[in-house]
Scaffold this active site. Sequence first.
Site, PDB file in Angstrom:
ATOM      1  CG  HIS A  53      -1.963  -1.008   1.239  1.00  0.00           C
ATOM      2  ND1 HIS A  53      -3.119  -0.859   1.973  1.00  0.00           N
ATOM      3  CD2 HIS A  53      -2.077  -2.205   0.605  1.00  0.00           C
ATOM      4  CE1 HIS A  53      -3.893  -1.908   1.796  1.00  0.00           C
ATOM      5  NE2 HIS A  53      -3.276  -2.747   0.975  1.00  0.00           N
ATOM      6  CD  GLU A  55      -2.106   4.233   2.998  1.00  0.00           C
ATOM      7  OE1 GLU A  55      -1.769   3.562   1.984  1.00  0.00           O
ATOM      8  OE2 GLU A  55      -3.268   4.251   3.422  1.00  0.00           O
ATOM      9  CB  CYS A  83      -6.790  -0.306   5.164  1.00  0.00           C
ATOM     10  SG  CYS A  83      -5.058  -0.855   5.089  1.00  0.00           S
ATOM     11  CB  CYS A  86      -2.269   1.890   5.981  1.00  0.00           C
ATOM     12  SG  CYS A  86      -1.833   0.948   4.488  1.00  0.00           S
TER      13      CYS A  86
END
Length: 149
Positions: A53, A55, A83, A86
């Site tokens: 991801h 992040e 999410c 993250c």
Amino acid sequence: MTIAESFMDLALDEARRALEHGDVPVGAVVVIEGEVVSARHNERELTGDPTAHAEILALRDAAATTGSWRLESATLYVTLEPCPMCAGACLNSRISRLVFGTTDPRAGATGSLYNLGTDPRLNHEFEVLGGPGAGESARLLTEFFRSRR
């Protein structure tokens, strides 16, 4: 244009780069003392890594750049509300602030479904600000998923 909006514009540029390889258009930028120390976008499809991801990648790069996993003076700008994975990385990296563009009603863990950044039961808290760049962030995501249907 505010400082938050200018850094969010950089995150949006990163989100657009994810489209080049079929990834969900999410971008993230880590800023420390007014300087960008990392900027990344989603790479799950590109790498086959479920943790890739934006992040996570941006926080990893920021730690490598600073030489420390403790990013206590960092602000993470990301186009989509993080999410749980993250948001957990934000907690574990000890960032001081999160700024996200659009909310994620299905998986958002910093206000929508959970409040991991501001839960006093956890070992760290960070400031959470949503909204800068929300319109463009949402538009990119909507167009991406519409094209997949």
